[in-house]
Design a protein around this motif. Structure first.
Motif, mmCIF file in Angstrom:
data_model
loop_
_atom_site.group_PDB
_atom_site.id
_atom_site.type_symbol
_atom_site.label_atom_id
_atom_site.label_comp_id
_atom_site.label_asym_id
_atom_site.label_seq_id
_atom_site.Cartn_x
_atom_site.Cartn_y
_atom_site.Cartn_z
ATOM 1 N N ASP A 32 0.821 -1.221 0.000
ATOM 2 C CA ASP A 32 0.000 0.000 0.000
ATOM 3 C C ASP A 32 0.855 1.271 0.000
ATOM 4 O O ASP A 32 0.642 2.173 0.829
ATOM 5 C CB ASP A 32 -0.908 0.025 1.247
ATOM 6 N N MET A 65 -1.407 -5.992 10.734
ATOM 7 C CA MET A 65 -0.163 -5.225 10.880
ATOM 8 C C MET A 65 -0.151 -4.421 12.180
ATOM 9 O O MET A 65 -1.186 -3.953 12.649
ATOM 10 C CB MET A 65 0.013 -4.287 9.678
ATOM 11 N N ASP A 152 -8.129 3.197 4.210
ATOM 12 C CA ASP A 152 -7.385 3.686 3.044
ATOM 13 C C ASP A 152 -7.467 5.199 2.834
ATOM 14 O O ASP A 152 -7.864 5.677 1.754
ATOM 15 C CB ASP A 152 -7.847 2.950 1.764
ATOM 16 N N HIS A 293 -2.977 -1.940 -4.824
ATOM 17 C CA HIS A 293 -3.082 -0.653 -4.126
ATOM 18 C C HIS A 293 -1.915 0.204 -4.592
ATOM 19 O O HIS A 293 -0.796 -0.275 -4.703
ATOM 20 C CB HIS A 293 -3.005 -0.908 -2.613
ATOM 21 N N ARG A 319 3.449 -8.692 1.285
ATOM 22 C CA ARG A 319 3.620 -8.039 -0.007
ATOM 23 C C ARG A 319 4.928 -7.236 -0.083
ATOM 24 O O ARG A 319 5.594 -7.026 0.928
ATOM 25 C CB ARG A 319 2.398 -7.130 -0.243
#
Ligand code: FUB
Length: 342
Positions: A32, A65, A152, A293, A319
């Motif tokens: 992200d 996270m 987000d 993202h 990721r």
């Protein structure tokens, strides 16, 4: 084979994949990426993926996270510096779990880190933390932004100095559970479920001068099809899912976002930061992994997209971030990016 969440995309890991670009950092997992240029240097504000051992589900619980690390580079594809822990969940008084995709801004001599986290009632809210240094450490405000919800955050400062916060995500991002300021914990797990009605969409709010609260009402980011009618819930290839971003190019406002369960990055263009925006199409094909993202910034006259995939781990919740050039055509359209070459 790796299979991700339901509705799912399956990646055949037995096939050798050729990628458009390579991970920017391999010491930690990152996702992200929200990139900005501050003081002539590139700062990246990513999620910090970890193996928390939380089982995978459609709510995204496996994205568990616990802190943020900020990265910087002097130039695109230059050496990447990891500035260490900039903010930890244990130092956010209101947060319960899941530090998801953040973004940052600079104003009033201060850097602001905007981040989503579930509160102690397991409802996603958007918090803000401040620092005098773009790389942190950041100090969280005692409470989330009043009236904020979902995930987000993407912050955009217009050429006139006004700042706007775009945010929202369906499914695990909980947007579908909000109605007139009320949250339904037992609401839909995915979207509105009303296939032929206008799709749920991102939210936008103008930020107050101190950057800590919304100045005025939260509005819907209206995305219209080329016929002038809003995109519908059933338009899975084009409707908003999560991962909003805003950039301004040649005086036009480009609202870009992920289509989530169909894994595209899409764009829509408008004449105001509030929209409405006219859907233009896909500008990035699916990456490896379930989520996609991005952020888009200009540096030294070129435009770049920061994004992530799962090249290093093959696991959807671990990721790694990447960058590649993004090109606008003379007519304002964006050239299609293919992150996987074969
Ligand atoms: O990183 C957790 C979530 O996955 C983000 O908030 C979404 O945009 C998706 O990338």
């Amino acid at each position: 084979q790796q299979t991700s969440t339901a509705g799912a995309k399956t990646t055949d890991t037995t096939k050798k994949i050729k990628y458009l670009s390579e991970p920017l950092i391999s010491e930690i997992y990152t996702a992200d990426p929200s990139a900005h240029v501050f003081n002539g240097k590139i700062y990246i504000y990513p999620s910090h993926d970890i193996e928390a051992g939380t089982p995978e589900n459609d709510n995204g619980d496996h994205f568990d996270m616990r802190d943020y690390h900020i990265l910087s580079m002097d130039s695109v594809n230059g050496k990447v510096t990891d500035h260490g822990v900039a903010l930890s969940i244990k130092d956010i008084p209101w947060a319960g779990r899941q530090l998801w995709a953040p973004d940052a801004a600079f104003k009033n001599g201060t850097y602001y880190l905007y981040f989503p986290a579930k509160d102690k009632q397991d409802i996603f809210r958007i918090g803000v933390a401040t620092s005098k240094n773009p790389a942190g450490p950041f100090k969280a405000e005692p409470k989330p932004i009043e009236g904020s919800y979902s995930i987000d955050p993407a912050v955009f400062t217009d050429t006139d100095g006004n700042t706007y916060l775009y945010y929202g995500g369906i499914w695990g991002g909980q947007l579908q559970r909000w109605n007139n300021g009320n949250y339904a914990a037992d609401g839909s797990k995915t979207d509105s479920g009303k296939e032929d009605e206008p799709a749920l969409t991102a939210k936008v709010a103008k930020m107050s001068a101190d950057m800590l609260s919304f100045d005025g009402p939260v509005k819907d980011v209206v995305i219209l099809g080329k016929t002038g009618k809003p995109l519908l819930t059933k338009d899975h290839d084009s409707r908003f899912f999560e991962g909003a971003w805003m950039h301004k190019y040649n005086g036009k406002y480009y609202f870009t976002y992920s289509t989530g369960d169909t894994h595209f990055l899409a764009y829509a263009i408008g004449d105001s930061p509030y929209g409405p925006f006219i859907y233009q199409g896909t500008f990035m094909e699916p990456v490896q992994g379930w989520t996609t993202h991005h952020s888009i910034i200009e540096q030294k006259g070129k435009w770049y997209i920061y994004y992530h995939d799962t090249q290093l781990s093959g696991k959807t919740h671990l990721r790694n971030i990447k960058v590649t050039e993004l090109k606008h055509n003379a007519d304002g359209s964006i050239q299609l990016i293919k992150p996987v070459l074969q």
